[in-house]
Design an enzyme around this catalytic site. Sequence first.
Site, PDB file in Angstrom:
ATOM      1  CB  CYS A   2      33.998  37.782  20.205  1.00  0.00           C
ATOM      2  SG  CYS A   2      35.777  37.843  20.260  1.00  0.00           S
ATOM      3  NE  ARG A  27      29.204  39.610  23.501  1.00  0.00           N
ATOM      4  CZ  ARG A  27      29.044  39.153  24.744  1.00  0.00           C
ATOM      5  NH1 ARG A  27      28.165  39.724  25.544  1.00  0.00           N
ATOM      6  NH2 ARG A  27      29.759  38.150  25.203  1.00  0.00           N
ATOM      7  CD1 TRP A  72      38.111  44.501  21.578  1.00  0.00           C
ATOM      8  CD2 TRP A  72      38.564  42.909  23.072  1.00  0.00           C
ATOM      9  NE1 TRP A  72      38.953  45.032  22.502  1.00  0.00           N
ATOM     10  CE2 TRP A  72      39.265  44.087  23.432  1.00  0.00           C
ATOM     11  CE3 TRP A  72      38.699  41.788  23.879  1.00  0.00           C
ATOM     12  CZ2 TRP A  72      40.080  44.172  24.557  1.00  0.00           C
ATOM     13  CZ3 TRP A  72      39.515  41.868  25.003  1.00  0.00           C
ATOM     14  CH2 TRP A  72      40.194  43.049  25.322  1.00  0.00           C
ATOM     15  CG  ASN A  98      32.846  35.599  23.661  1.00  0.00           C
ATOM     16  OD1 ASN A  98      33.893  36.240  23.624  1.00  0.00           O
ATOM     17  ND2 ASN A  98      31.947  35.751  24.605  1.00  0.00           N
ATOM     18  N   GLY A  99      35.688  33.742  23.826  1.00  0.00           N
ATOM     19  CA  GLY A  99      36.390  33.230  25.013  1.00  0.00           C
ATOM     20  C   GLY A  99      37.850  33.045  24.674  1.00  0.00           C
ATOM     21  CD  GLU A 479      32.867  56.200  36.319  1.00  0.00           C
ATOM     22  OE1 GLU A 479      33.758  55.341  36.478  1.00  0.00           O
ATOM     23  OE2 GLU A 479      32.130  56.244  35.306  1.00  0.00           O
ATOM     24  CE  LYS A 483      32.564  56.184  31.914  1.00  0.00           C
ATOM     25  NZ  LYS A 483      32.385  55.181  32.911  1.00  0.00           N
ATOM     26  CD  GLU A 486      35.203  54.118  29.611  1.00  0.00           C
ATOM     27  OE1 GLU A 486      35.365  52.990  29.145  1.00  0.00           O
ATOM     28  OE2 GLU A 486      34.503  54.341  30.605  1.00  0.00           O
ATOM     29  CG  HIS A 502      50.938  64.617  49.802  1.00  0.00           C
ATOM     30  ND1 HIS A 502      51.771  64.778  50.872  1.00  0.00           N
ATOM     31  CD2 HIS A 502      49.695  64.923  50.247  1.00  0.00           C
ATOM     32  CE1 HIS A 502      51.081  65.133  51.938  1.00  0.00           C
ATOM     33  NE2 HIS A 502      49.798  65.229  51.593  1.00  0.00           N
ATOM     34  CE  LYS A 601      28.429  48.168  28.722  1.00  0.00           C
ATOM     35  NZ  LYS A 601      28.620  49.498  29.354  1.00  0.00           N
TER      36      LYS A 601
HETATM   37  C1  AGP Z   1      33.442  51.488  32.210  1.00  0.00           C
HETATM   38  O1  AGP Z   1      33.118  52.679  31.531  1.00  0.00           O
HETATM   39  C2  AGP Z   1      34.309  50.591  31.409  1.00  0.00           C
HETATM   40  N1  AGP Z   1      33.753  50.294  30.147  1.00  0.00           N
HETATM   41  C3  AGP Z   1      34.828  49.386  32.165  1.00  0.00           C
HETATM   42  O2  AGP Z   1      35.764  49.895  33.078  1.00  0.00           O
HETATM   43  C4  AGP Z   1      33.804  48.522  32.956  1.00  0.00           C
HETATM   44  O3  AGP Z   1      33.266  49.263  34.013  1.00  0.00           O
HETATM   45  C5  AGP Z   1      34.568  47.322  33.537  1.00  0.00           C
HETATM   46  O4  AGP Z   1      35.087  46.560  32.470  1.00  0.00           O
HETATM   47  C6  AGP Z   1      33.693  46.429  34.428  1.00  0.00           C
HETATM   48  O5  AGP Z   1      32.653  45.887  33.658  1.00  0.00           O
HETATM   49  P1  AGP Z   1      31.427  45.177  34.443  1.00  0.00           P
HETATM   50  O6  AGP Z   1      30.769  46.231  35.270  1.00  0.00           O
HETATM   51  O7  AGP Z   1      30.551  44.647  33.365  1.00  0.00           O
HETATM   52  O8  AGP Z   1      32.017  44.090  35.300  1.00  0.00           O
END
Ligand code: AGP
Length: 606
Positions: A2, A27, A72, A98-99, A479, A483, A486, A502, A601
């Site tokens: 958050c 966030r 969040w 937050n936490g 990766e 991308k 998500e 396989h 994020k």
């Molecule tokens: C990446 O597109 C994602 N949003 C997510 O996987 C991110 O890379 C992951 O949460 C790690 O975050 P960080 O690099 O801030 O540790």
Amino acid sequence: MCGIVGFIGERPATPIVMQGLQALEYRGYDSAGVSTVTDGRITTTRQVGQVADLSKILEDSSAMLAIGHTRWATHGAPSITNAHPHSSADGSIAIVHNGIIENHEQLRTKLQQAGYEFKSETDTEVIPHLIDYYFKQTKSIESAFHTALRDLRGAYAIAVVSSHEPDTLYAARLSSPLVIGVGDNEYILASDPTALIQHTKKVIYLNDFDVARITTGDLAVTNLESDSPTIPEVELLDLESEDAQKGHYEHFMIKEINEAPQTIQSAIRGRVLANEGIVKLGGLDNVVAQLRYIDRIVIVACGTSFYAGLVGEYLIEELAGIPVEVQQASEFKYRSEPFSRGTAILAVSQSGETADTIAALDKVKDYGVLRLGIVNAPGSTIARMTDAGVYCHAGPEQAVASTKAFIAQVTVLALIALHLSNGSTKDYKPLLKELVSLPDKAAAVLALSDQIKVIAEKYAPARDFLFIGRHYGYPCALEGALKLKEVSYIHAEGYAAGEMKHGPLAMIDENFPTFAIATDSPLLEKTMSNIQEIRARSGPVIALATEGNEAIAQLADDVIYLPPTLEQTQPLLISIATQLFAYHVAVARGFNVDRPRNLAKSVTVE
Ligand code: AGP
């Protein structure tokens, strides 16, 4: 995670808090709320949805003290009842958090037995009631807050206002970031500097167990662990306000993808003297002696950072001859694996606040192993936990989907591999020179955006997608799949191309497209065979190839040609293309590209 914001000063607080919440919305954005203090009274307004939805119902206020929150959801669904700020029963105390409060259930039971009633499903709501519980005994908000904090277990960044002290803002931090902007007779509290950069560049980063007592003209910090006052250190931000804004781009994601050339430049600036064949990483200077005895590196990370780590595995093993293992931080922390004293743990994290990665570093803090970091956010928790590290210098990354951070992380990993090789490898100088010329090649890939957009729109209706690659192309496939999934919500899977027979080949039909990473390499022929196998089963194929490979155009349905570059630097160009592809598919599908559903994020909870 958050976002929290607080303001106390001699001008209206609400606009500043709301602007701060907008900056922090990356966030978390499923609900938001603000509490203002005026004439000794607290007024709290909360709304489900984004900050913009809250601003529609927020009444004007002359308050010069306010706190705000964008959520969040962790405990309790997104709802007005679960939105922050949360208040004591009589409304005299309001807090944002937050936490995660790990012992919230025990505390809730204790408070209920004392007659307290709860309205929300959140862990957070125990905090205002706990402060109220102790205030009734001490008649001091400050001591009540301190005592309540001592009862909490878990992670918190908290801001508190109370009608019992209508001219004071309290704040506390444990494992969740909290920064205080220092203005002229005013202070702005935030989860990260992007919420306050428009007002000041002078900041104080609270440390774990710090509690701040803030009035218009004064700030005092006490550390609950040492139980003593601390002299807060004022630092200067090197963040520019415009960096944190979208500029002429429609979304942060496309802005940040387009920053790839300067991201590479920023990551190598002052660190590469190509003609002299020198790599200088000042952040590692204090551990140079220990690095000489490193015989194994374990990279720990999550998500995109984990895939950057996989590229780093190949780079460090090939250039420095040091065995590398890359582990998801969420798995690393539960393993019982032996570590020699020659092991180094390298945490890769854009935010520097990812709970799993922090937990991984925390696990080994007493193992006597070297703890290194590759972090983008200066002053972040991981940056402070590690013995040494290398900053990415990519600037703030606002889009939830990490793009320029991946570019920066891979660039830094190449520099670390070169640094560890001490120039002993034949690839050393060519790679240094290629890194210096890479920004121009990155710009050339960005220029393919319109072509990639056309291809993306053609495949946007797909329900499934396979990404395949070999060697350096394999982590790029993983990766690329992340991308796409998500931001477009398409089920996308990355696979080593050599694995097709396989199992994955069974999925292939005319409705199951494959994105094949088939750039020039000694393994290219094998990947082209994979493409043939897929086409033989009517599977559509988009191929990512190196300019000059005409044969692949006879095999694939669509081809995206990249400029030639060394195998070690191909991931930097490949990932720009897969980022553009994912972005354009998501836009074609009409989704909120910068704020994908269910995500945040930085994942600051495990
Ligand atoms: C990446 O597109 C994602 N949003 C997510 O996987 C991110 O890379 C992951 O949460 C790690 O975050 P960080 O690099 O801030 O540790």
